[in-house]
Design an enzyme around this catalytic site. Structure first.
Site, mmCIF file in Angstrom:
data_model
loop_
_atom_site.group_PDB
_atom_site.id
_atom_site.type_symbol
_atom_site.label_atom_id
_atom_site.label_comp_id
_atom_site.label_asym_id
_atom_site.label_seq_id
_atom_site.Cartn_x
_atom_site.Cartn_y
_atom_site.Cartn_z
ATOM 1 N N TYR A 162 0.711 -1.204 0.139
ATOM 2 C CA TYR A 162 -0.117 0.002 -0.126
ATOM 3 C C TYR A 162 0.857 1.345 -0.083
ATOM 4 O O TYR A 162 0.582 2.238 -0.899
ATOM 5 C CB TYR A 162 -0.938 -0.054 1.204
ATOM 6 C CG TYR A 162 -1.768 1.237 1.220
ATOM 7 C CD1 TYR A 162 -2.829 1.504 0.830
ATOM 8 C CD2 TYR A 162 -1.069 2.450 2.060
ATOM 9 C CE1 TYR A 162 -3.536 2.581 0.626
ATOM 10 C CE2 TYR A 162 -1.706 3.638 2.144
ATOM 11 C CZ TYR A 162 -2.888 3.778 1.575
ATOM 12 O OH TYR A 162 -3.807 5.214 1.362
ATOM 13 N N ASP B 235 -7.160 -4.991 -1.423
ATOM 14 C CA ASP B 235 -8.606 -4.076 -1.932
ATOM 15 C C ASP B 235 -8.161 -2.761 -2.858
ATOM 16 O O ASP B 235 -8.785 -2.254 -3.789
ATOM 17 C CB ASP B 235 -9.130 -4.126 -0.793
ATOM 18 C CG ASP B 235 -8.710 -3.285 0.330
ATOM 19 O OD1 ASP B 235 -7.717 -3.894 0.795
ATOM 20 O OD2 ASP B 235 -8.934 -2.121 0.747
ATOM 21 N N LYS C 101 -10.445 -10.064 5.084
ATOM 22 C CA LYS C 101 -10.993 -8.809 5.180
ATOM 23 C C LYS C 101 -11.739 -8.487 3.775
ATOM 24 O O LYS C 101 -11.009 -8.296 2.829
ATOM 25 C CB LYS C 101 -10.020 -7.772 5.450
ATOM 26 C CG LYS C 101 -10.132 -6.116 5.299
ATOM 27 C CD LYS C 101 -9.054 -5.387 4.953
ATOM 28 C CE LYS C 101 -8.918 -4.683 3.756
ATOM 29 N NZ LYS C 101 -7.763 -3.835 3.801
#
Ligand code: B12
Ligand code: B12
Ligand SMILES: Cc1ncc(COP(=O)(O)O)c(C=O)c1O
Ligand SMILES: Cc1ncc(COP(=O)(O)O)c(C=O)c1O
Lengths: 526, 267, 526, 267
Positions: C271, C306, C378
């Protein structure tokens, strides 16, 4: 674990339900065979072409009512209104249109015209009916051609998206319907003004004032039909038009709908009995004639069992709903209808706060799908447990749309976020349709992706509903349908055979002395 | 630290105390366009909002634009000065109510209920009156202390009054659900007017209910109480009991004895 | 047709993916083995107890930064910060707390204290670390006890409901979090202020100003922890607290989270690299230490795949997501973490206007569930395709919640109707939670009700994603992870090994001359 | 018949022309109660609405009540008087644009784009600049007529200006997505101010974009154009081309010849 594309429902039990329902239906058939109603007689006149109205106490009063009232007063109804109209036409040599104008303008009283020779009258009546019947077939053909010419959404193997308009003003309704079609609606229902079903006549002309809905009139039907055909042509998609065919004018509405090319009618005597307190005999008789018309005109009937779930606990009342659906199926078959014209009604009306409620709803929807495999089921959204929280309401509708798609419902009656607040605003309906577009398009083919676990919660719930329905049908059969209604077996509402509105409009007939050739022409099984 | 809440200037709350945050949606009868967006902003500004965000604009059919808007308001109201007639009935259980009726009133309280006019929505009235009740709270029929006549739907106002007289009813319970064009108000008014015409305005305890009925509205129209969404049978039972006791000049202390209130007179 | 409880995914292919990922992970292991960073060193100091701050240019500047900067300036970092702290403590005979205060108040410079005998220092350092380690175990135990004492929602066999608060003001956040818990939230994430991940220090104290989020500080952690424990006790439900552990202070945040009893951390070097342009080496090294801390403290890490779906077409990018998940799994295993601590991240981010999009989303979610069977996945809601139409947004979230329930996701990160507008208002979050309550409660057990058709659209889509991921992993393995990042294999973003923020904070170490006993204590596999 | 729409008094529309129908939702920092409901009504009345229906009131956590409200507004605006600066660029295809650039400008137009400040949202800028484009419309990189430098996210304003100078850029494209506390406005202003400080205010064509950027806002802040949600690369390409032609005093007629505009002077 074992999974299968369908729920394990006992085919013999289903067949047994049908047998019993058929026996229950016999009682209704007997009733229809030995009686007629003022409503049915008016419907006959409407099919012949008596659709004008005269001024009466400041209102427009339909000729059909006027004529039937006169005949009734003159004790001439038992032969059937058609008989005396035929008599009048023969006597005067007028056409239907001319006769009607004479009635309106000159106060001609057909009840006072001398009776001609009966055989001649009956024969002439038969010809009149045949002409009308042919016109109905012509209307049906026009619709079928248009459905073929434009793209018929039915061919897309997904539920049809059905929305309501209800502004009270037919012109405003047209605006709203056009927008709905642009957004993706496949069927438009114009909701009737509150309590129109209690009126013993059909209002005349276009209307711009209504409570919670717009009057169902021939002129309004025509206006909306035209608008939908127009926009359907622009969008190259055939758009279906729907109205309500319950209440005191049940069979007349069917006649007008057939003439004006409607596609669907919400049609259920039980609705009138239970929720409008209409006399059971009156409306069961009217229902038969209305279904004859629908069958011939290829108008789908939509039955009203979804409504039972509003006055009961929908998780508990699956048996009544299913029992009633079997009874409704028989009544439609008795009127010569085919399964593909029966949009059997049910709904997603369980309390959303129940644990596993989504599983139970899937169970009910899929069970109904399997029990009526050839019927384009009418699946109604959740309404009762909606609150003014329009967001949560929208979430519930999302689930509804998805279950509708998963269980291959024929028509989904889209929920509105504002269900608990007001009849839909333009934006409410738009949101609702866009929700359905997302779900239906996004889950295309989903019914073929999953198998149901054969011993799962879903399977067991469905099995129990079927078992309970079978028991209930047996009980109803033993006591008779009307007794069951009296005892509150449906929707937890009790109604008596003599009670309710419109009882005085029923009169006994002897089929021999009574003229209504439509029964035969339309293939009545009664 | 957080800004302290000041009830004297009450405002909507989004994520910061006093931010005046409001969500709106509406439709303008014009095509979506930058001009339509500006028009939406102007409309909302016209209402006195600031910090106006047109979060969404999309077409509905033809010639209509749908907007979702977020904005802030500067105006506030003084919550300490808001007054509503509150239906502050004691919260007695159904057993207590039955007992007080038995001991103090010594006969069942008679009730007649109906949906008048063309209203066919009986679920709300049934929820209050029928055995089954609502939301786990039993209905008035189930109380020993009430004798209930539920006339159901679509009842003409005069029939309701006639029946109430015939049953020697203590109270009339009116349910009005459809509210299109304020039909609920007209029908509520109709009952009051017809009672007045027949000189019966003080004869019954008058209770109204429905999703758009508030206690305040009911009082204004001449009813003794109004119940709305979420009303439970026991709320209604408590209210009717208190009203009955007051009418009979009794108190509700469950002391097993009648305790007449001191007569109201000049001191 | 054949249906099965699971999708037909080739177990050998999955195993092969794991093998390759492990080989890819070796490169990272090598990097970690031969380097440390200023962030990791500060995290060590924080574990020891250096968590105060000093005034510096008007700001509160953490002692840990101050000390590491001093050591770096003095060229004393290669032994590890712990070594020189141990040296200082031994020399001065002070406790950690006393030493810290001397640094703050008297400007004591540990970089200038004479080095004692190395063996003694190393041993003392070992003891210091052991004490800290024991404290971590104690914090972990406290949490475990509280989870047992209160009802742990994890035992309810449904996804945990996770919502964000982001007012910028920790006190306002507490208000919003309390309301969320009352409404039914199981986990509260306090979103960080924009760009905190670019700060090379952790701000100090409670904070009331932030952009799009609230600063992650030890004091803020504590305040929220306390609030959640309180309301958890009232509701008799253990409430989990979450924050972000990416960026330049990755490992320090992990240390503070462990100390303050957080339950989850969004933790992913990728990320930082891709979306924050943080130097890859820097953050991969920090990640390892942060995961050591998480593993020992039983803090679940939540990986950030995600996010890839937001800069790519999520229907196309399933392979990158899955490849990255395998790589993340290896990195966590290398840090001694267990699968039940790995909340592997993914999302429902496909364009909702795609035909069959719901089928594809189910496919991806179920595939991920099966490939990481022991991981509490998640699952992130749709965000990218949300618009200001909050109603449609709510409909999308309904589908999200249902897919989360159907595919047994561990944690569902609830969508907000206002996702495309602002960070959530109180009412947005409340609606969101009530939506999830309805769906999760209403569909309880749904995963056991359905079987997947073995040759369906869903099965085929999942198989293709797996196949593609295997190919992609092979490619990445051939070129090396860092090269793959350079080529834009992840999230369609390109980053170079030397580029990005914080590169200068990396320094080489020789494990022999470097003291960080936490690696062994915490079971590092590197 | 329907009431005719009068654009001179434009109002929201629900189901009857001119009904002024509006939906709202908001939260008040008080417990739900009849008093809270009344407060909500008063708040909405304060904004000038009538026919106020509190459709929903429910608790959020503790001490907060959530309301959904429907109401009508009397106020209207004159739509015929609404004016917004419209970004009325011609709709040329990318081929046409490339051809005009080749023929008229005779060199590629140079662009530098970035998200400045702490904004890390590049999807919008990428949608405009990158090959792939957006919504089926190819990105500016793919045009032969543009040379694009995309600096990505978190770029300090000065770096952006430096780079634009270095690349001899014709235009600067700024993307601002985060709008919390109007950070997008401050960062947009920051670019203008820094350009001014460096005497470069007229040096570049300045284009801004983002979900809360409107053309109007951009103009007010000193940009040449602002693009928002739904903007397509070709919209931006058309705008930049026109602006370039205007700067060079050329016309966009694709006649294959340079056609200098008549010089602007006193007549
Ligand atoms: C069930 C229902 C029906 C059923 C009614 C069956 C029956 N026997 O009741 C059927 C299907 C027949 C029906 C028909 C129609 N309906 Co209807 N129906 C509903 C629905 C879905 C639920 C109402 C309900 O049962 N709520 C549950 C009960 C428990 O709540 P309640 O009524 O508020 O009662 C509570 C309190 O208000 C209070 N209370 C109520 N009455 C009383 C009385 C007393 C004395 C006391 C103390 C308290 C009290 O206590 C209750 C318990 O807390 C609503 C939509 C919705 N979700 O609200 C639409 C709705 C009420 N219907 C509506 C309409 C328009 C119609 C039709 C006119 C549509 C049409 N044209 O065909 C028809 C005709 C009915 C008529 N003429 O009245 C509209 C009304 C619009 C408006 N604001 O005026 C609604 C809001 C739907 C909509 N959005 O269009 N409907
Ligand atoms: C994707 C995304 C992310 C990704 C960004 C990845 C990336 N490389 O871009 C990640 C996960 C990294 C991210 C992180 C964060 N995000 Co974010 N994110 C989003 C999201 C979901 C979608 C944005 C998007 O891509 N839209 C699609 C593009 C195509 O639309 P667009 O940007 O509007 O662009 C169009 C036009 O505006 C225009 N345009 C845009 N720029 C330009 C420039 C020019 C020159 C031109 C001509 C046109 C133009 O053209 C485009 C095409 O039509 C939004 C929510 C949403 N649905 O909007 C939140 C959102 C923008 N994020 C938000 C926040 C708060 C954050 C964080 C700060 C959260 C946190 N504290 O952790 C972080 C940090 C990011 C930061 N510091 O900037 C908020 C912003 C709130 C506000 N109003 O200020 C939003 C609205 C979500 C929310 N409700 O909280 N985010
Ligand atoms: C079968 C049927 N008929 C009629 C109606 C409409 O009712 P009415 O026209 O009596 O108001 C409904 C409403 O749901 C229905 O289901
Ligand atoms: C793994 C991970 N870390 C951090 C963040 C938060 O970003 P930042 O704190 O850099 O703004 C996110 C946001 O989605 C994330 O997924």
């Amino acid at each position: 674990m074992a999974y299968s594309a369908t729920l394990p429902l006992n085919a013999r039990k289903i067949a047994r339900c049908r047998e019993i329902a058929s026996s229950i239906g016999d009682v209704v058939a007997e009733l229809v065979h030995t009686n007629s109603t003022v409503g049915t007689e008016r419907a006959v006149l409407r099919l012949l072409g008596f659709n004008d109205a005269l001024q009466w106490e400041g209102l427009l009063f339909p000729t059909s009512n006027f004529l039937v009232d006169q005949l009734k007063a003159a004790n001439r109804l038992n032969e059937g209104a058609l008989y005396w109209v035929a008599n009048a036409l023969l006597s005067t040599g007028l056409s239907v249109g001319e006769l009607e104008q004479r009635v309106i303008k000159e106060g001609l009283e057909i009840a006072k015209i001398e009776p001609l020779e009966s055989a001649k009258v009956v024969k002439f009546a038969g010809n009149l009916a045949k002409d009308s019947f042919k016109r109905l077939l012509q209307y049906r053909k026009t619709r079928a051609q248009l459905r073929r010419k434009l793209k018929d959404p039915i061919t897309e193997k997904r539920p049809l998206k059905y929305v309501i308009v209800a502004t009270g003003n037919i012109f405003e309704d047209v605006t709203q319907a056009r927008a709905a079609v642009r957004d993706g609606a496949d069927a438009i229902a114009v909701i009737r003004s509150t309590a129109q079903s209690l009126l013993d006549y059909v209002p005349q002309g276009t209307t711009t004032e209504g409570f919670g809905g717009t009057y169902a009139t021939q002129a309004n039907f025509r206006l909306m039909r035209q608008a939908l055909d127009e926009i359907g042509a622009e969008e190259n998609r055939y758009i279906r038009l729907t109205n309500y065919c319950s209440g005191l004018c049940m069979s007349e509405i069917a006649a007008l709908a057939a003439i004006e090319g409607l596609d669907f009618l919400l049609n259920d005597a039980m609705y009138g009995i239970l929720f409008r307190d209409i006399n059971p005999r009156r409306t069961l008789i009217d229902q038969h004639f209305s279904r004859l018309i629908c069958g011939v005109s290829d108008i789908w009937i939509m039955t009203g069992e979804d409504n039972y779930m509003k006055t009961t606990d929908a998780k508990e009342s699956g048996d009544q709903v299913l029992a009633s659906q079997f009874i409704n199926e028989v009544a439609a078959l008795n009127a010569g209808m085919t399964h593909n014209q029966m949009s059997i009604g049910h709904a997603m009306e369980m309390d959303p706060s129940y644990e596993k409620v989504i599983l139970y709803e899937i169970a009910r929807a899929q069970m109904t799908r399997q029990i009526f495999p050839k019927c384009p089921l009418k699946y109604m959204c959740n309404t009762k447990y909606k609150t003014g929280d329009i967001f949560t309401s929208h979430a519930i509708d999302t689930v509804f749309n998805l279950i509708g798609s998963l269980t291959q419902q024929g028509v989904i009656l889209l929920g509105m976020p504002t269900e608990a607040v007001h009849t839909p605003w333009l934006q409410d309906r738009s949101l609702s349709i866009r929700n359905a577009n997302y779900i239906v398009n996004g889950s295309l083919g989903i019914s073929e992706e999953f198998g149901y676990r054969s011993d799962g919660v879903i399977a067991k719930f469905a099995q129990k509903v079927l078992d309970d329905a079978l028991k209930l049908l047996e009980k109803i059969d033993r006591m008779g349908l009307l007794k069951a209604i009296e005892k509150g077996y449906f929707a937890d509402v009790r109604r008596t055979i003599e009670g309710g509105k419109g009882a005085t409009g029923v009169f006994p007939v002897e089929r021999k002395g009574y003229t209504n050739p439509f029964f035969d022409l339309m293939g009545s099984k009664i | 630290m957080k800004t302290e809440l000041d009830l004297k200037s009450l405002k909507p709350y989004g994520d910061t105390t006093g931010d005046g945050a409001v969500q709106m949606s509406f439709t303008l009868p014009v095509e979506p366009s930058p001009k339509a967006r500006e028009a939406a902003t102007l409309v909302v500004r016209e209402w006195g909002f600031t910090d106006i965000k047109i979060a969404h604009m999309s077409a509905i059919g033809e010639n209509y634009a749908f907007f979702v808007v977020f904005a802030r308001c500067d105006k506030s109201i003084d919550y300490t000065k808001v007054h509503v007639p509150e239906l502050s009935t004691e919260k007695r259980t159904y057993k207590e109510i039955d007992q007080i009726i038995a001991v103090k009133i010594k006969r069942p309280i008679r009730l007649v209920g109906a949906c008048t006019g063309y209203d066919a929505h009986t679920v709300g009235l049934d929820a209050i009156l029928n055995m089954k009740g609502f939301d786990g709270d039993i209905g008035l029929e189930r109380y020993r202390g009430f004798r209930v006549v539920n006339m159901g739907s679509q009842v003409p106002t005069d029939d309701l009054i006639d029946r109430a007289l015939k049953e020697k009813s203590d109270a009339i319970l009116l349910s009005k659900v459809v509210s299109q064009k304020d039909i609920h108000i007209s029908d509520m008014r109709d009952l009051i007017n017809k009672l007045k015409k027949r000189g019966l305005e003080d004869r019954f305890i008058l209770v109204a209910g429905g999703p758009r009925v508030t206690h305040k509205l009911a009082l204004e129209l001449g009813f003794d109480a109004g119940f709305t969404i979420g009303a439970r049978p026991s709320d209604v039972a408590n209210f009717i009991l208190e009203k009955m006791l007051a009418k009979l000049e009794l108190t509700g202390d469950n002391d097993g004895k009648l305790k007449p209130k001191p007569p109201k007179g000049k001191s």
